[in-house]
Structures are given as C-alpha cells and as structure tokens.
Design a protein around this motif. Sequence first.
Motif, PDB file in Angstrom:
ATOM      1  N   ILE B  92       0.899  -1.341  -0.345  1.00  0.00           N
ATOM      2  CA  ILE B  92      -0.169  -0.010   0.008  1.00  0.00           C
ATOM      3  C   ILE B  92       0.738   1.086   0.253  1.00  0.00           C
ATOM      4  O   ILE B  92       0.992   1.953  -0.493  1.00  0.00           O
ATOM      5  N   GLN B  95       2.414   1.705  -3.176  1.00  0.00           N
ATOM      6  CA  GLN B  95       0.958   2.392  -4.643  1.00  0.00           C
ATOM      7  C   GLN B  95       0.795   3.754  -4.211  1.00  0.00           C
ATOM      8  O   GLN B  95       0.459   4.429  -4.867  1.00  0.00           O
ATOM      9  N   LEU B  96       0.659   4.381  -2.539  1.00  0.00           N
ATOM     10  CA  LEU B  96       1.051   6.081  -2.382  1.00  0.00           C
ATOM     11  C   LEU B  96       1.890   6.250  -2.772  1.00  0.00           C
ATOM     12  O   LEU B  96       1.178   6.937  -3.870  1.00  0.00           O
ATOM     13  N   LEU B 113      -3.940  17.130  -4.114  1.00  0.00           N
ATOM     14  CA  LEU B 113      -3.535  16.290  -3.704  1.00  0.00           C
ATOM     15  C   LEU B 113      -4.122  16.039  -2.765  1.00  0.00           C
ATOM     16  O   LEU B 113      -4.702  14.851  -2.195  1.00  0.00           O
ATOM     17  N   ARG B 114      -3.977  16.864  -1.472  1.00  0.00           N
ATOM     18  CA  ARG B 114      -4.682  16.049  -0.466  1.00  0.00           C
ATOM     19  C   ARG B 114      -6.381  16.565  -0.483  1.00  0.00           C
ATOM     20  O   ARG B 114      -6.999  15.785   0.444  1.00  0.00           O
ATOM     21  N   LEU B 116      -7.945  16.036  -2.766  1.00  0.00           N
ATOM     22  CA  LEU B 116      -8.175  14.652  -3.587  1.00  0.00           C
ATOM     23  C   LEU B 116      -8.354  13.589  -2.592  1.00  0.00           C
ATOM     24  O   LEU B 116      -9.506  12.682  -2.646  1.00  0.00           O
ATOM     25  N   PHE B 117      -7.538  13.394  -2.268  1.00  0.00           N
ATOM     26  CA  PHE B 117      -6.963  12.500  -1.323  1.00  0.00           C
ATOM     27  C   PHE B 117      -7.915  12.030   0.345  1.00  0.00           C
ATOM     28  O   PHE B 117      -8.963  11.257   1.045  1.00  0.00           O
ATOM     29  N   GLU B 118      -8.313  13.143   1.005  1.00  0.00           N
ATOM     30  CA  GLU B 118      -9.731  13.509   2.107  1.00  0.00           C
ATOM     31  C   GLU B 118     -10.795  13.025   1.270  1.00  0.00           C
ATOM     32  O   GLU B 118     -11.592  12.512   2.607  1.00  0.00           O
ATOM     33  N   GLN B 120     -11.914  10.867  -1.158  1.00  0.00           N
ATOM     34  CA  GLN B 120     -11.868   9.855  -1.738  1.00  0.00           C
ATOM     35  C   GLN B 120     -12.007   8.403  -0.171  1.00  0.00           C
ATOM     36  O   GLN B 120     -12.554   7.951   0.038  1.00  0.00           O
ATOM     37  N   LEU B 121     -11.139   9.593   0.500  1.00  0.00           N
ATOM     38  CA  LEU B 121     -11.115   8.456   2.292  1.00  0.00           C
ATOM     39  C   LEU B 121     -12.173   9.124   3.206  1.00  0.00           C
ATOM     40  O   LEU B 121     -13.295   7.362   2.960  1.00  0.00           O
ATOM     41  N   LYS B 123     -15.131   9.452   1.268  1.00  0.00           N
ATOM     42  CA  LYS B 123     -16.311   8.556   0.522  1.00  0.00           C
ATOM     43  C   LYS B 123     -15.985   7.172   1.055  1.00  0.00           C
ATOM     44  O   LYS B 123     -17.106   5.848   1.111  1.00  0.00           O
ATOM     45  N   SER B 124     -14.474   6.603   1.189  1.00  0.00           N
ATOM     46  CA  SER B 124     -14.240   5.247   0.938  1.00  0.00           C
ATOM     47  C   SER B 124     -15.042   4.655   2.464  1.00  0.00           C
ATOM     48  O   SER B 124     -15.491   3.246   2.610  1.00  0.00           O
ATOM     49  N   GLN B 128     -16.928   1.497   3.241  1.00  0.00           N
ATOM     50  CA  GLN B 128     -16.684   0.669   4.720  1.00  0.00           C
ATOM     51  C   GLN B 128     -17.144   0.253   5.366  1.00  0.00           C
ATOM     52  O   GLN B 128     -18.033  -0.870   6.270  1.00  0.00           O
TER      53      GLN B 128
END
Lengths: 130, 130, 130, 130
Positions: B92, B95-96, B113-114, B116-118, B120-121, B123-124, B128
């Motif tokens: 992981i 990949q990151l 990027l931060r 986008l990351f937040e 997605q995080l 959302k996922s 989950q």
Amino acid sequence: MKFNIDVDNGVPIFEQLIRQIKFAIAEGVLVPGEMIPSTRELAKQLAINPNTVQRAFTELQGEQVLEVLRGRGLAVTAGAKKRCVSARQQLIVEQLERVIAEGLRSGLEPDNLRNLFERQLNKSARQQGE
Amino acid sequence: MKFNIDVDNGVPIFEQLIRQIKFAIAEGVLVPGEMIPSTRELAKQLAINPNTVQRAFTELQGEQVLEVLRGRGLAVTAGAKKRCVSARQQLIVEQLERVIAEGLRSGLEPDNLRNLFERQLNKSARQQGE
Amino acid sequence: MKFNIDVDNGVPIFEQLIRQIKFAIAEGVLVPGEMIPSTRELAKQLAINPNTVQRAFTELQGEQVLEVLRGRGLAVTAGAKKRCVSARQQLIVEQLERVIAEGLRSGLEPDNLRNLFERQLNKSARQQGE
Amino acid sequence: MKFNIDVDNGVPIFEQLIRQIKFAIAEGVLVPGEMIPSTRELAKQLAINPNTVQRAFTELQGEQVLEVLRGRGLAVTAGAKKRCVSARQQLIVEQLERVIAEGLRSGLEPDNLRNLFERQLNKSARQQGE
DNA sequence: GTGGTCTAGACCACC
DNA sequence: GTGGTCTAGACCACG
C-alpha cells in the motif's frame, strides 16, 4: 524528445509509448500542431519494431490525440493537450481511490492512511522540488 | 472461509486467490498451523479450474506462506502472518508513493492532492462502514 | 455464422470483419452472451491471417462489443446489441446526409432527388419483401 | 475557376481535384474545347504537389474528359460534358440505392427512411440556399 | 519520403 | 486450448 522503453517490465511496449506521448503532450513538451517523428524513425531510435510504433500511433489517432497530415506525417491535434491533461488527472483520482479502498480493507485506520499519505507527500514533494 | 473470485475483472484468477489467502492470513481468519482445503475441493467450491488453484498454492509455498504437511495437505506456516501483514502494508505504501509522485509530476499541487485524498478517504470510509 | 471477406475491394479486411460482426449482432444473428469463434479458427475458416482477425477483435473489445472470458474466448457483451443497432442507424443518417448534399450541389432539384429516392425505395422494398 | 482542396478530410487530394474538375464541366463552368491551367500553375495556385495535379490530369485523360493538345496543353474534350453529367447522376443514384438498401436491411421501415430523407433534404436545401 | 494494411511465425499468460 | 503481444518483412496509396 526522448522516450524510455523498458522492453521487459510487463507493460506492453505500445502502451508505454502511448502513455509517454500523452504525458509529453500533457506536459507541454509536445505542443498541438507539432509533428512527431515518423513511424520508422521512432522505431529505429527506440530499437523496436515499426509495427509496434504503428500500433501506438493508430490508437492515439483513435483517441484524437494525433492526426494524419497525409504524405507528411502525424501531428498533435488541436484538442490533444486538454484531452491528455484531463485523462491523466482522472486516472490519478481512480488510482487514489483504489489504494485507499485497499488500505481500509486491509485493516488500516483512516488516520493511519492519512499519516502514510502525508509522509509520502512530503517526501515526494521534496524530491520534486530539487 | 469464503473467497470471492471475479472471473472477468482483468486480474488473473490465481492472483486473486493468492491475495485473498494472504489477506485472510493477515486478518487472522486463517491462523498459522491451520490446514487449508485441498486443491480439488477449493476448485469445486469456487467453480474454477483446479490448475488455477494449484498455481496459487505453488506460489504461496514459494513465498513460504503455505507449507506441505506430507500426506495431510497444506498448512499456513508459522511466519505467515507477519509476512502477510507487512507485505500488504508495504504494498500500500508503494502504491501510495507511486500515485503521489505521478500526481505531482502531472502538475497537481500538494494541496490539490490532499483534497482529492481526503475526499476519497471519506467516501471510501463511509462505504466501508456501511 | 458465415462471413464474407472480399480480399481486394479496397475496404481493409479487418474493417469488413468488424462491420459484419456488428451487423450480425444488430440483426440478432449473434446474441449477447454468445461466444464467437476463436481467432485462429475464424482465420482458418476465412483463409486470412490470425493477426488480421485479432485486430478486428481488439477493436471490437475497445468498443465494448466483445469481451474476453479469459482462457475461454470472446463473447458478445450485454450492451452490444443496443450499441450496434444505434451505431448503424446513425451511420445511415450520415450517409443519407452526404448523398443529399452531393445531389443538391450537383444541380439536382429537391423534387428530382425525391423522385429518385422514391423510385429506389420502392425497388429496394420490393426486393427486400421477396 | 476556383477549386477547394481540403488536405485533411480523408479524400485523396487528387480525387478531390478530379471530382471538382468534372463538376465544373458538368456545370458548364468549364466548356468543351476550353484549355485548363498547366500542372505547375494549378499546383501553385492550390498549394499542393505538382505530382498530385499530374495524377488527376492523367486519370481524366484516361476517362477522355481531358485531352492533350500537343504543345499547347490540356483541353476539355468534346464529349466531356455529357460524360460528366451522366456519371455524376448515376453515382448519386447508386449511393442512394446503397444507403436505402442498408437502411431497410438494418430494420428501418420505408416510412422511417422517408422521414429521415425529408428531414435531411430540408436541412440541406436550407443550407444550400443560404 | 510518409502512414496503412497484411502475412508469417513466434512467445507469453491464462485456463 | 484461448487471447495478447511482438518481430520481420512485404505491398499499397499518397505526396
């Protein structure tokens, strides 16, 4: 314009070429209207088969990134840059999504991921800045 | 022990199986010393080709995640859990790192990027949690 | 399933194959989910090179008309029929547009064209009906 | 006499030239007996390769639309007009026939086709009239 | 000279 | 067995 082909890294050669050409366009190294090297020349330069180059070019034409100027060669299309840049960023979002999902599934807490992300971001940003 | 095989998602079936077995070990669903089902049984259960199961098992033996107990079958090795957990997280992180590097190279700012990351995080994490 | 390839009519062989496969799907001769013959078999049957067949298949995959079932072969996708039918009708509209424009440019009056059109339509409809 | 060459529309330049010369003859813009510009002059005027012009002229001589008057140049033949007019309309009829047949085969009803035809005809006639 | 197409035959991964 | 990729070399149309 230099492309790097790694013959045995699993990724098909024609795919590598496609990516690198799109990348070069997204970066502004190749600008719309610019001619790109001929099939045969590029094949010779990269020491790969002309057909392999041809295949990459064919796909790029299908995606309207390149266009034929008959008898003269291939040129970067007008809309290529926009297409390449947006395609690229979309790809990044998707990858990010996949990594995050996998991280969570593998039992990492959101905060763990955040930490990993920040560490990598700082590291990469520093390297980039050099 | 339930594995999910998606025959048509691009990832080779034997790869999916390898990942899921490692995952199960990393999670503690499969514990060191535990026997795993026979090639034939697993193949029947997943409706896939026994050759494919065999191939996954062979690779897992090579990585010392599984070991043969002669006459009895395959078992999870003593060191398997540690190996699987660390391998997974390392994967992981890699990949990151790759996606961050690519994002920066393609012109995204660290703050972009931060964000986008937040996004997605969140959302996922929500998915989950459901 | 019979395809007719005319090796020297100007239209590339792989194009002929693509059209005929799409046509067969649009007609319902090939139905979604159905497997199509293997690359090698079709090549042998049509007396053309396997690579040429492969190329047609690759393009049809790109258009999501065919999909790989790995190790088993290629199958018609679920959405293929709709795609093929609509693609086809759009193509007909474009051709119609081109012919009409050319007719007008070449000095035919709209009424002339209408007459020609009706005559052909009747003739073709009669043949079709037989 | 003005010709419009579109270098990048798929139709070979020499073909475009052939069509436009025939068209001009069919329309009476070029009359039998009239001299047409020299290869070099036309090439310069259209900014295309003299070889390309030459090729068009060669074919038109083969179809007895142009003839050499030795020492003077190329002229429109006596029978050219009739040939060009009938060739053109025949071509349109053929195209119409093909598109109608294809439309019917692909499941469109005659009335569907009629509607499509009328819509296109009106659209094109309006554009033409502008 | 350019790109477009095709053939022939090879190797690979996957099932 | 399947499809995916690559090489080598040929022919064509176009400019």
